[in-house]
Design an enzyme around this catalytic site. Structure first.
Site, PDB file in Angstrom:
ATOM      1  N   ASP A 175     -16.647  30.896   8.537  1.00  0.00           N
ATOM      2  CA  ASP A 175     -16.959  31.829   9.622  1.00  0.00           C
ATOM      3  C   ASP A 175     -16.323  33.175   9.293  1.00  0.00           C
ATOM      4  O   ASP A 175     -15.744  33.363   8.221  1.00  0.00           O
ATOM      5  CB  ASP A 175     -16.464  31.300  10.963  1.00  0.00           C
ATOM      6  CG  ASP A 175     -17.434  31.638  12.097  1.00  0.00           C
ATOM      7  OD1 ASP A 175     -17.644  32.847  12.350  1.00  0.00           O
ATOM      8  OD2 ASP A 175     -17.985  30.706  12.704  1.00  0.00           O
ATOM      9  N   HIS A 195     -22.105  35.514  10.603  1.00  0.00           N
ATOM     10  CA  HIS A 195     -20.771  34.910  10.541  1.00  0.00           C
ATOM     11  C   HIS A 195     -20.308  34.834   9.089  1.00  0.00           C
ATOM     12  O   HIS A 195     -19.741  33.822   8.650  1.00  0.00           O
ATOM     13  CB  HIS A 195     -20.767  33.530  11.195  1.00  0.00           C
ATOM     14  CG  HIS A 195     -20.863  33.581  12.698  1.00  0.00           C
ATOM     15  ND1 HIS A 195     -19.831  34.016  13.491  1.00  0.00           N
ATOM     16  CD2 HIS A 195     -21.889  33.257  13.539  1.00  0.00           C
ATOM     17  CE1 HIS A 195     -20.199  33.960  14.759  1.00  0.00           C
ATOM     18  NE2 HIS A 195     -21.447  33.510  14.817  1.00  0.00           N
ATOM     19  N   GLU A 226     -26.211  33.836  15.971  1.00  0.00           N
ATOM     20  CA  GLU A 226     -25.509  35.095  16.230  1.00  0.00           C
ATOM     21  C   GLU A 226     -25.471  35.998  14.990  1.00  0.00           C
ATOM     22  O   GLU A 226     -24.392  36.366  14.505  1.00  0.00           O
ATOM     23  CB  GLU A 226     -24.089  34.801  16.735  1.00  0.00           C
ATOM     24  CG  GLU A 226     -24.086  34.052  18.058  1.00  0.00           C
ATOM     25  CD  GLU A 226     -22.688  33.742  18.561  1.00  0.00           C
ATOM     26  OE1 GLU A 226     -22.503  33.697  19.784  1.00  0.00           O
ATOM     27  OE2 GLU A 226     -21.778  33.520  17.735  1.00  0.00           O
TER      28      GLU A 226
END
Length: 777
Positions: free
Chosen positions: A194, A267, A336
């Site tokens: 991440d 990410h 995202e």
């Protein structure tokens, strides 16, 4: 006479011994997850030094697990013999089993070693709790005679763990896997990369270990706290490939499949910090300095640039990952992924044009499809968060639906497999209690009962479409979970509730019965050294209206205890009044209550402030139904005199609406003088929750004439720039004397914020509206 006395004493000792044995026969099994069928028999089987076990190569793992479990935790050593038998039954489904315990012995039947392993886990829960930690001191184990026939409802039964934000030891990972196996869960989703850290050794790219695996410091407190504070300590680490192999093998021996997650295209900041050429630019758009491993939480603009260098890098990474993980699925994230970098990238613009793509969302689909093709060529399949639906789903992808149910419905109707993990029921980083002393969490509210009530099959699917729902998974993101003790507290007992959701048949589920079994299971968790959250002795309450009168009800699910309460704000004691029936409420009050046994208080004190305003007991309607995941106490909950939590927007006092304008109508039984109306909205943009920008109300007088006030503009965009802006209070108090003396109806019109703008989490999606108590005075 002396001989007669001896004979009498001998007979008495036999009777007492039989009574002891009889008492063991009537113990109801307390197995979690609850089996399909359980039949008790008035006898028992004793495992001792003379007990033998037999099995063939079909049951090597399960039988050896049972043998090791008994021998490592007691003084008993099993011999070869037929007292405990493992038998092949090819008519049973792969994970199904039949377990029979009689006074003659124990028989386990299954068509697979895995099914037999689950029989062993049920048998384990029939044994004394003390055997779990080696404190069992008897030379025999008495087991209730029982016949269990059991099989799972879903084939995918999983738990997730994020080790990128905070890392956990290999020993703890094994302990976590042990818990999954005990609860008959079969998948461990290991979130390894991440923005805040890269946690897996990739030998071809050593900077991932040197740079990406460490951040300079970590945010202290909640992201919404201002100004941001940092601890000033370097943090990080990674799992070597040998450690990964060890974990995978350990899980395999417990029939748990480990699915690795390598995030892409978003990410990716930690990876880009080490290899800037993987991004569309080598500097941060915020600081204009070289990209660094993220030190705080949230969504960042750094994203893999869809060029040949990036694809070569990811293919190399995946090649090493595939050598370590034999799982059918490789999780590629996909969530995202802000498109800002791509929109400002000449290469990306050219690629969109060259490939005939519509926009950057379709560029993400192009990216995912390309990586899927590579993994398919290696005999693997991808699984990703539901954002991989955007721009068109890759051909063979499986969707992990986290943003509610809509992604699952869309995927299943298109013939794609789905794993359910919606935030509303499966995010175990949310608060689980309304107690103010709960450990820090990201926000939200997910109590045990809500997890237990989850149905992984969306009602929008037909019976045929529902076959694409493989199962469900609980997620634990660790931004606010820095250590193992805290992690266990968040995971347990919600993991137990989810295990029953995915294993047990719906017709056998009963929350009150589950609570009873859980209370017993707590002893097993104690023996295993697992730090669980114990909210079983908490109290729940509701204000109800009946024929114009208001009452407050208290309840607790645990049996054999009493509730004692006060109404003056003082702490309840063993001498306080016992709750026996609903409490009349005629004025604003503070109720305090607690659960007691005969000797002492159990659990925390329950406190409820009731604001007995003029709308309490009125009739209320809303022109839209709140979202079923956030329905709170229904429309009546908006005027029950009780305000929701400041930090747990998912509690039963907040109502959530997704992308809908709403109109709330409050009807008074008789004309009422009002001086003010107030309410509040939640605003948590990281959770896609936006307070409305405008708000208006209409008031109807006894004369049937409306008095309309000017639409109230909240000025939200300016206020929302403040990172800690969470609750928006709205109050209308400048009402002209006499104008509102005969109010019979109030209408509140609340428009939804609309579509979330670019650069924000959830950009392009509908915003949520969360509204709390409407107070009328």
């Amino acid at each position: 006479m002396h001989i007669k006395k001896l004979i009498a004493l001998f007979i008495l000792s036999l009777l007492l011994s039989n009574c002891k044995k009889e008492s063991s026969q009537i113990i109801q099994p307390q197995i979690i997850p609850i089996p399909d069928s359980v039949e008790l028999t008035d006898s028992f089987f004793t495992i001792g030094e003379s007990t033998g076990i037999t099995y063939d190569d079909n049951f090597k793992v399960s039988a050896q697990f049972l043998k090791d479990f008994i021998e490592s935790r007691s003084s008993i050593h099993l011999k070869e013999g037929t007292d405990i038998q493992f038998k092949l039954d090819e008519n049973l489904k792969p994970e199904a089993y039949h377990l029979t315990v009689s006074k003659e012995g124990i028989t386990i039947k299954s068509s697979t070693d895995q099914g037999a392993f689950y029989a062993v886990q049920s048998l384990r829960q029939l044994m004394p709790v003390s055997i779990e930690n080696g404190t069992f001191s008897e030379d025999e184990i008495n087991i209730q005679a029982v016949t269990i026939k059991d099989q799972p409802q879903f084939k995918y039964r999983g738990m997730h763990l994020d080790v990128a934000r905070h890392m956990f030891s290999v020993d703890f990972i094994k302990k976590y896997i042990d818990a999954l196996a005990m609860l008959k869960m079969n998948t461990f989703h290991w979130h390894l990369t991440d923005d805040q850290g890269w946690r897996i050794e990739i030998k071809k790219y050593p900077k991932l270990q040197v740079v990406s695996a460490y951040r300079d410091e970590t945010l202290v407190g909640h992201y919404s706290d201002q100004p941001h504070q940092f601890d000033g300590r370097r943090y990080g680490g990674y799992y070597t490939q040998e450690e990964v192999k060890d974990v995978v093998q350990y899980a395999k021996a417990r029939f748990v499949t480990v699915i690795p997650e390598i995030e892409m295209p978003g990410h990716a900041q930690a990876a880009i910090a080490a290899y800037p050429e993987l991004g569309c630019t080598s500097t941060s758009s915020v600081t204009n300095k070289p990209v660094e491993v993220a030190k705080k939480w949230g969504v960042f603009e750094e994203i893999y640039c869809p060029n040949q260098k990036t694809f070569a890098f990811l293919e190399d990474v995946l090649d090493e990952v595939l050598e370590l993980f034999p799982s059918k699925y490789i999780h590629i994230g996909g969530d995202e992924a802000p498109k800002t970098r791509w929109k400002n990238c000449a290469h990306c613009k050219d690629l969109i044009k060259k490939e005939g793509l519509k926009d950057e969302h379709h560029l993400q689909s192009y990216f995912i499809t390309k990586m899927e093709a590579y993994l398919n060529s290696k005999g693997r399949q991808i699984i990703g968060w539901d954002e991989i639906l955007e721009g068109g789903l890759a051909p063979n992808a499986t969707v992990m639906s986290w943003r509610g149910m809509s992604g699952a419905v869309e995927a299943a109707k298109s013939g794609h497999n789905v794993v359910m993990t919606p935030t509303s029921h499966c995010y175990f980083d949310y608060y689980q209690s309304e107690n103010e002393d709960e450990p820090l969490a990201i926000g939200g509210f997910l109590p045990l009962e809500k997890v237990y009530g989850f149905n992984p099959i969306p009602e929008e699917l037909t019976k045929e479409e529902s076959k694409y729902v493989l199962g469900a998974q609980g997620n634990i993101w660790t931004e606010y979970i820095p250590n193992e003790n805290h992690l266990e507290y968040m995971a347990f007992p919600r993991m137990l509730a989810l295990s029953e959701v995915v294993w047990s048949q719906p017709e056998h589920k009963n929350y009150k019965d589950f609570v009873s079994r859980l209370e017993n299971f707590h002893q097993r968790l104690d023996a295993l050294g697992i730090n669980y959250a114990n909210h079983l002795y908490e109290i729940e309450g509701d204000l109800i209206s009946d024929e114009g009168k208001s009452y407050y009800e208290l309840r607790t699910l645990t049996e054999g205890k009493s509730i004692r309460y006060t109404l003056d704000g003082s702490e309840p004691t063993i001498n306080s009044k016992v709750y026996e029936s609903k409490i009349p409420i005629t004025e604003s009050s503070t109720i305090k209550a607690a659960v007691f046994n005969e000797e002492k208080q159990l659990g925390e004190t329950f406190t409820q402030d009731i604001n007995y305003h003029k709308a309490v007991g009125a009739r209320i309607t809303i022109d839209k139904q709140p979202h079923k995941a956030y329905s709170g106490s229904g429309s009546e909950g908006l005027i029950n005199g009780i305000s929701g939590s400041d930090s747990r927007y998912g509690d039963k006092e907040w109502l959530g609406f997704w992308g809908e304008d709403i109109e709330v109508t409050i009807d008074f039984e008789k004309p009422t003088k009002i001086n003010s109306i107030e309410t509040r909205f939640y605003n948590s943009q990281g959770q896609w929750i936006y307070a409305p920008e405008v708000y208006e109300y209409l008031i109807l007088q006894e004369s049937n004439e409306f008095v309309r006030d000017t639409t109230f503009v909240l000025g939200l965009p300016e206020m929302a720039k403040e990172p800690n802006f969470k609750l928006l209070n709205v109050k209308f108090s400048k009402m002209e004397t006499g104008l509102y003396d005969e109010t019979t109806k109030i209408i509140l019109r609340i428009p939804n914020y609309g579509i979330i703008p670019e650069g924000k989490q959830g950009a392009g999606n509908k915003a949520w509206t969360f509204i709390d108590e409407i107070i009328v005075n």
